[in-house]
Design an enzyme around this catalytic site. Structure first.
Site, mmCIF file in Angstrom:
data_model
loop_
_atom_site.group_PDB
_atom_site.id
_atom_site.type_symbol
_atom_site.label_atom_id
_atom_site.label_comp_id
_atom_site.label_asym_id
_atom_site.label_seq_id
_atom_site.Cartn_x
_atom_site.Cartn_y
_atom_site.Cartn_z
ATOM 1 C CG ASP A 178 -2.024 0.978 1.160
ATOM 2 O OD1 ASP A 178 -2.295 1.502 0.059
ATOM 3 O OD2 ASP A 178 -2.649 1.250 2.204
ATOM 4 C CG ASN B 53 2.190 1.474 -5.128
ATOM 5 O OD1 ASN B 53 3.033 1.252 -4.280
ATOM 6 N ND2 ASN B 53 1.728 0.541 -5.937
ATOM 7 N N GLY B 54 0.255 5.469 -4.384
ATOM 8 C CA GLY B 54 -0.301 6.777 -4.754
ATOM 9 C C GLY B 54 0.278 7.884 -3.891
ATOM 10 N NE ARG B 55 -1.448 6.511 1.198
ATOM 11 C CZ ARG B 55 -1.668 5.575 2.108
ATOM 12 N NH1 ARG B 55 -1.494 5.846 3.385
ATOM 13 N NH2 ARG B 55 -2.053 4.378 1.736
ATOM 14 C CD1 TRP B 56 7.633 6.406 -2.425
ATOM 15 C CD2 TRP B 56 7.204 6.887 -4.576
ATOM 16 N NE1 TRP B 56 8.840 6.503 -3.080
ATOM 17 C CE2 TRP B 56 8.607 6.799 -4.396
ATOM 18 C CE3 TRP B 56 6.718 7.188 -5.838
ATOM 19 C CZ2 TRP B 56 9.514 6.991 -5.438
ATOM 20 C CZ3 TRP B 56 7.611 7.385 -6.879
ATOM 21 C CH2 TRP B 56 8.995 7.287 -6.682
ATOM 22 C CG HIS C 191 0.358 2.059 -9.384
ATOM 23 N ND1 HIS C 191 0.067 1.696 -8.095
ATOM 24 C CD2 HIS C 191 -0.723 2.775 -9.823
ATOM 25 C CE1 HIS C 191 -1.141 2.150 -7.758
ATOM 26 N NE2 HIS C 191 -1.635 2.815 -8.791
ATOM 27 C CB SER D 23 -8.403 -5.595 -3.922
ATOM 28 O OG SER D 23 -9.031 -4.369 -4.212
ATOM 29 C CD GLU E 250 -13.102 -5.439 -2.371
ATOM 30 O OE1 GLU E 250 -11.876 -5.709 -2.348
ATOM 31 O OE2 GLU E 250 -13.984 -6.304 -2.177
ATOM 32 C CG LEU F 271 9.490 -17.025 -2.961
ATOM 33 C CD1 LEU F 271 9.312 -17.017 -1.446
ATOM 34 C CD2 LEU F 271 9.882 -15.638 -3.449
HETATM 35 C C1 FPP Z 1 -1.705 0.278 -3.347
HETATM 36 O O1 FPP Z 1 -1.293 1.594 -3.504
HETATM 37 C C2 FPP Z 1 -1.238 -0.583 -4.417
HETATM 38 C C3 FPP Z 1 -2.036 -1.175 -5.350
HETATM 39 C C4 FPP Z 1 -3.475 -0.958 -5.461
HETATM 40 C C5 FPP Z 1 -1.500 -2.066 -6.340
HETATM 41 C C6 FPP Z 1 -0.175 -2.693 -6.046
HETATM 42 C C7 FPP Z 1 0.493 -2.837 -7.345
HETATM 43 C C8 FPP Z 1 1.829 -2.816 -7.566
HETATM 44 C C9 FPP Z 1 2.853 -2.788 -6.548
HETATM 45 C C10 FPP Z 1 2.313 -2.830 -8.954
HETATM 46 C C11 FPP Z 1 1.736 -3.843 -9.851
HETATM 47 C C12 FPP Z 1 1.831 -5.234 -9.354
HETATM 48 C C13 FPP Z 1 2.300 -6.255 -10.073
HETATM 49 C C14 FPP Z 1 2.232 -7.667 -9.563
HETATM 50 C C15 FPP Z 1 2.941 -6.045 -11.363
HETATM 51 P P1 FPP Z 1 -2.411 2.708 -3.620
HETATM 52 O O2 FPP Z 1 -2.578 3.035 -5.041
HETATM 53 O O3 FPP Z 1 -3.659 2.263 -2.932
HETATM 54 O O4 FPP Z 1 -1.731 3.867 -2.844
HETATM 55 P P2 FPP Z 1 -2.440 5.021 -1.996
HETATM 56 O O5 FPP Z 1 -3.233 4.341 -0.912
HETATM 57 O O6 FPP Z 1 -1.293 5.813 -1.474
HETATM 58 O O7 FPP Z 1 -3.307 5.775 -2.957
#
Ligand code: FPP
Length: 259
Positions: free
Chosen positions: A33, A35-38, A50, A78, A80, A144
């Site tokens: 979790d 990615n968006g905030r990063w 992402h 997910s 959702e 793994l």
């Molecule tokens: C949550 O960050 C992350 C996801 C919804 C997707 C995770 C996906 C990846 C790491 C990349 C793709 C995966 C593969 C297997 C290639 P968020 O977007 O909810 O972040 P935020 O809560 O900060 O908005």
């Protein structure tokens, strides 16, 4: 000294040996979790987060393998997540496609076995084929186990298991009162896997968000205050060190170790 023994030595806390002789958790599951905030913190579009998330995933898979973890489950998309804007869904799907196309050969070379959990029926044909290709190519690997939770929701998985059991009952092959938690567990998407010992969630959020609801009944939960793109092998070792400080009781009174 074996590779596993060498890498185990990197975890510096006193050993807390599990039932299987390993001093690392057998099964680690991660909610990736933040990615968006990063990305937002850097004035970048969400897709940049992402993309960096995929980098973090590569590092984590490598570290998990080096540490001798048997199974790593990642929450990749997910049930959702379909409610996100269409452009973001497209970005996430194309990152998954690229991850499989670019990294599958390397994963196979590293003896990683890829498995997928989640609902496949309603996925586009090309995504389904890629997921199947990853599973087929790596089926006989015994390193793994990388379990990709894709189009996955814990409640949906439990409902799928209930439907499978109901079909058996309807067909007269199973008595309804023969359904036990153990039997239901055997009808989940990957019934042969051990339950996760440790569930990690990054970004500081403290909830399961419909991830492995059945399997995480006795998992240790560790919430890491960094966003997923900043996660790496050192962060994984830090979470494992915290895990080893925990006393697992599995509902009993006497401390047990392992799973
Ligand atoms: C949550 O960050 C992350 C996801 C919804 C997707 C995770 C996906 C990846 C790491 C990349 C793709 C995966 C593969 C297997 C290639 P968020 O977007 O909810 O972040 P935020 O809560 O900060 O908005």
């Amino acid at each position: 000294m074996s590779d596993v023994a060498t890498s185990r030595a990197k975890v510096t806390l006193p050993a807390k040996t599990g039932g299987d002789g390993f001093d690392v958790p057998r099964h680690v599951a991660i909610i990736m979790d933040g990615n968006g905030r990063w990305a937002a913190a850097r004035g970048l579009p969400r897709v940049a987060g992402h993309r960096r998330g995929v980098e973090a995933l590569r590092k984590t898979v490598r570290a998990a393998s080096d540490l001798g973890i048997s199974v790593l489950t990642i929450f990749s998309f997910s049930s959702e997540n379909w409610s996100r804007p269409e452009t973001e869904i497209r970005d996430l799907l194309s990152l998954l496609r690229r991850f499989i196309r670019n990294d599958l050969a390397e994963l196979h070379k590293s003896n990683v076995r890829v498995r997928i959990i989640g609902e496949r029926e309603d996925l586009k044909r090309d995504i389904r084929s890629l997921l199947e290709e990853a599973e087929d190519l790596t089926r006989n690997n015994d390193g793994l186990g990388l379990v990709v939770a894709f189009n996955y929701g814990g409640r949906q998985e439990i409902a799928r298991a209930a439907r499978r059991l109901a079909a058996e009952v309807t067909a007269g092959r199973l008595a309804a009162d023969a359904i036990t938690p153990e039997l239901l567990g055997r009808h989940l998407d990957a019934p042969d896997l051990p339950d996760p010992d440790l569930v990690i969630r990054t970004s500081g959020e403290q909830r399961l968000s419909n991830f492995l609801l059945w399997q995480a009944a006795y998992s240790e939960l560790i919430f890491v205050p960094i966003n997923w793109p900043d996660f790496d092998g050192a962060a994984l070792e830090g979470a494992i060190a915290e895990f080893r400080r925990r006393e697992r009781r599995f509902g009993g009174l006497i401390a047990q170790t392992g799973s």
